[in-house]
Design a protein around this motif. Structure first.
Motif, PDB file in Angstrom:
ATOM      1  N   LYS A  25       0.788  -1.230   0.000  1.00 48.62           N
ATOM      2  CA  LYS A  25       0.000   0.000   0.000  1.00 48.62           C
ATOM      3  C   LYS A  25       0.829   1.293   0.000  1.00 48.62           C
ATOM      4  O   LYS A  25       0.418   2.282  -0.554  1.00 48.62           O
ATOM      5  N   GLU A  26       1.980   1.284   0.651  1.00 46.74           N
ATOM      6  CA  GLU A  26       2.846   2.464   0.687  1.00 46.74           C
ATOM      7  C   GLU A  26       4.271   2.031   0.978  1.00 46.74           C
ATOM      8  O   GLU A  26       4.541   0.844   1.176  1.00 46.74           O
ATOM      9  N   CYS A  27       5.186   2.996   0.998  1.00 47.21           N
ATOM     10  CA  CYS A  27       6.589   2.715   1.306  1.00 47.21           C
ATOM     11  C   CYS A  27       6.662   1.957   2.622  1.00 47.21           C
ATOM     12  O   CYS A  27       5.989   2.306   3.591  1.00 47.21           O
ATOM     13  N   ARG A  28       7.500   0.913   2.665  1.00 43.41           N
ATOM     14  CA  ARG A  28       7.594   0.058   3.858  1.00 43.41           C
ATOM     15  C   ARG A  28       8.613   0.553   4.874  1.00 43.41           C
ATOM     16  O   ARG A  28       8.904  -0.137   5.846  1.00 43.41           O
ATOM     17  N   ALA A  29       9.130   1.772   4.708  1.00 43.01           N
ATOM     18  CA  ALA A  29       9.989   2.349   5.738  1.00 43.01           C
ATOM     19  C   ALA A  29       9.102   2.817   6.877  1.00 43.01           C
ATOM     20  O   ALA A  29       8.021   3.377   6.658  1.00 43.01           O
ATOM     21  N   SER A  36       2.109   3.599  -2.808  1.00 40.83           N
ATOM     22  CA  SER A  36       2.789   2.550  -3.583  1.00 40.83           C
ATOM     23  C   SER A  36       3.017   2.953  -5.038  1.00 40.83           C
ATOM     24  O   SER A  36       3.998   2.521  -5.639  1.00 40.83           O
ATOM     25  N   THR A  37       2.149   3.785  -5.597  1.00 38.05           N
ATOM     26  CA  THR A  37       2.320   4.197  -6.994  1.00 38.05           C
ATOM     27  C   THR A  37       3.582   5.033  -7.194  1.00 38.05           C
ATOM     28  O   THR A  37       4.066   5.140  -8.316  1.00 38.05           O
ATOM     29  N   TRP A  38       4.124   5.606  -6.139  1.00 40.86           N
ATOM     30  CA  TRP A  38       5.349   6.403  -6.220  1.00 40.86           C
ATOM     31  C   TRP A  38       6.562   5.617  -5.743  1.00 40.86           C
ATOM     32  O   TRP A  38       7.652   6.172  -5.641  1.00 40.86           O
ATOM     33  N   CYS A  39       6.385   4.337  -5.430  1.00 40.89           N
ATOM     34  CA  CYS A  39       7.463   3.531  -4.862  1.00 40.89           C
ATOM     35  C   CYS A  39       8.149   2.651  -5.902  1.00 40.89           C
ATOM     36  O   CYS A  39       7.615   2.425  -6.991  1.00 40.89           O
ATOM     37  N   GLU A  40       9.307   2.152  -5.522  1.00 41.32           N
ATOM     38  CA  GLU A  40      10.112   1.267  -6.359  1.00 41.32           C
ATOM     39  C   GLU A  40      10.206  -0.093  -5.681  1.00 41.32           C
ATOM     40  O   GLU A  40      10.309  -0.180  -4.462  1.00 41.32           O
ATOM     41  N   ALA A  41      10.164  -1.150  -6.459  1.00 42.85           N
ATOM     42  CA  ALA A  41      10.307  -2.507  -5.920  1.00 42.85           C
ATOM     43  C   ALA A  41      11.789  -2.808  -5.741  1.00 42.85           C
ATOM     44  O   ALA A  41      12.603  -2.508  -6.617  1.00 42.85           O
ATOM     45  N   ASP A  42      12.131  -3.394  -4.607  1.00 46.08           N
ATOM     46  CA  ASP A  42      13.521  -3.734  -4.326  1.00 46.08           C
ATOM     47  C   ASP A  42      13.593  -5.150  -3.772  1.00 46.08           C
ATOM     48  O   ASP A  42      12.658  -5.619  -3.127  1.00 46.08           O
ATOM     49  N   HIS A  43      14.701  -5.818  -4.044  1.00 48.22           N
ATOM     50  CA  HIS A  43      14.942  -7.153  -3.498  1.00 48.22           C
ATOM     51  C   HIS A  43      15.375  -7.037  -2.042  1.00 48.22           C
ATOM     52  O   HIS A  43      16.288  -6.272  -1.729  1.00 48.22           O
ATOM     53  N   VAL A  44      14.757  -7.782  -1.139  1.00 53.05           N
ATOM     54  CA  VAL A  44      15.184  -7.823   0.263  1.00 53.05           C
ATOM     55  C   VAL A  44      16.562  -8.471   0.325  1.00 53.05           C
ATOM     56  O   VAL A  44      17.495  -7.925   0.909  1.00 53.05           O
ATOM     57  N   ASP A  45      16.701  -9.643  -0.263  1.00 50.02           N
ATOM     58  CA  ASP A  45      18.010 -10.277  -0.457  1.00 50.02           C
ATOM     59  C   ASP A  45      18.450  -9.885  -1.861  1.00 50.02           C
ATOM     60  O   ASP A  45      17.806 -10.260  -2.848  1.00 50.02           O
ATOM     61  N   PRO A  46      19.521  -9.101  -1.989  1.00 46.39           N
ATOM     62  CA  PRO A  46      19.911  -8.555  -3.291  1.00 46.39           C
ATOM     63  C   PRO A  46      20.067  -9.615  -4.387  1.00 46.39           C
ATOM     64  O   PRO A  46      20.541 -10.724  -4.131  1.00 46.39           O
ATOM     65  N   TRP A  47      19.662  -9.257  -5.576  1.00 52.14           N
ATOM     66  CA  TRP A  47      19.805 -10.118  -6.752  1.00 52.14           C
ATOM     67  C   TRP A  47      21.267 -10.517  -6.919  1.00 52.14           C
ATOM     68  O   TRP A  47      21.580 -11.678  -7.193  1.00 52.14           O
ATOM     69  N   SER A  48      22.171  -9.568  -6.712  1.00 52.13           N
ATOM     70  CA  SER A  48      23.601  -9.830  -6.893  1.00 52.13           C
ATOM     71  C   SER A  48      24.141 -10.854  -5.898  1.00 52.13           C
ATOM     72  O   SER A  48      25.188 -11.442  -6.124  1.00 52.13           O
ATOM     73  N   ALA A  58      10.503  -9.251  -1.964  1.00 50.54           N
ATOM     74  CA  ALA A  58      10.319  -7.915  -2.526  1.00 50.54           C
ATOM     75  C   ALA A  58       9.746  -6.979  -1.478  1.00 50.54           C
ATOM     76  O   ALA A  58       9.022  -7.397  -0.575  1.00 50.54           O
ATOM     77  N   ILE A  59      10.105  -5.712  -1.629  1.00 49.32           N
ATOM     78  CA  ILE A  59       9.586  -4.682  -0.741  1.00 49.32           C
ATOM     79  C   ILE A  59       9.453  -3.397  -1.554  1.00 49.32           C
ATOM     80  O   ILE A  59      10.261  -3.149  -2.448  1.00 49.32           O
ATOM     81  N   LEU A  60       8.418  -2.615  -1.270  1.00 54.97           N
ATOM     82  CA  LEU A  60       8.251  -1.328  -1.926  1.00 54.97           C
ATOM     83  C   LEU A  60       8.858  -0.234  -1.059  1.00 54.97           C
ATOM     84  O   LEU A  60       8.598  -0.161   0.145  1.00 54.97           O
ATOM     85  N   LEU A  61       9.681   0.608  -1.681  1.00 55.53           N
ATOM     86  CA  LEU A  61      10.310   1.722  -0.993  1.00 55.53           C
ATOM     87  C   LEU A  61      10.207   2.972  -1.852  1.00 55.53           C
ATOM     88  O   LEU A  61      10.346   2.897  -3.083  1.00 55.53           O
ATOM     89  N   CYS A  62       9.966   4.119  -1.216  1.00 49.19           N
ATOM     90  CA  CYS A  62       9.977   5.387  -1.956  1.00 49.19           C
ATOM     91  C   CYS A  62      11.422   5.637  -2.404  1.00 49.19           C
ATOM     92  O   CYS A  62      12.358   4.971  -1.940  1.00 49.19           O
ATOM     93  N   GLY A  63      11.616   6.575  -3.296  1.00 51.55           N
ATOM     94  CA  GLY A  63      12.956   6.853  -3.815  1.00 51.55           C
ATOM     95  C   GLY A  63      13.963   7.170  -2.719  1.00 51.55           C
ATOM     96  O   GLY A  63      15.102   6.697  -2.750  1.00 51.55           O
TER      97      GLY A  63
END
Length: 134
Positions: A25-29, A36-48, A58-63
């Protein structure tokens, strides 16, 4: 299209982003209310580091918070509700736990060189204009 892509794709699909928007629904910080429409999807455990492109990784975080999670000057911890709480490091990390692939290649290219770090006595403090113009 499946909602768990594993290691087949690095980027989250449009379907996954819709599912994340419904879930998060919104940034998870902690305390952030950016929708959520202004957020970016990020890997909790990095892809790298072998992380999968799955909803449970996955987690949604604002910029702003997306940048903080990849900043070695910050620490973050996962709260019991799944949100992230960010704190400042009290000393310069010797080897950050995660380095962005966009990190500068040499200290001379970095805005955060050791002299700039010393000048900024607290995280978030400004760097003098002479240092920021490098």
């Amino acid at each position: 299209m499946p909602l768990d892509l594993g290691r087949t794709n690095r980027l989250f699909s449009p379907g996954q982003r819709k599912a994340l928007a419904i879930r998060d629904k919104e940034c998870r910080a902690d305390g952030c209310t950016i929708p959520s429409t202004w957020c970016e999807a990020d890997h909790v455990d990095p892809w790298s580091a072998g992380g999968k492109t799955d909803l449970d990784n996955a987690i949604l975080l604002c910029g702003h918070h997306h940048h903080l999670i990849h900043d070695g000057r910050c620490l973050h911890q996962r709260m019991s509700n799944g949100d992230l709480r960010f704190t400042r490091r009290t000393s310069r990390p010797r080897d950050p736990p995660y380095r962005s692939s966009h990190a500068p290649h040499s200290a001379s290219e970095s805005r955060h060189s050791s002299s700039a770090w010393s000048a900024a006595t607290a995280w978030g403090a400004g760097v003098s204009s002479a240092q920021s113009e490098r």
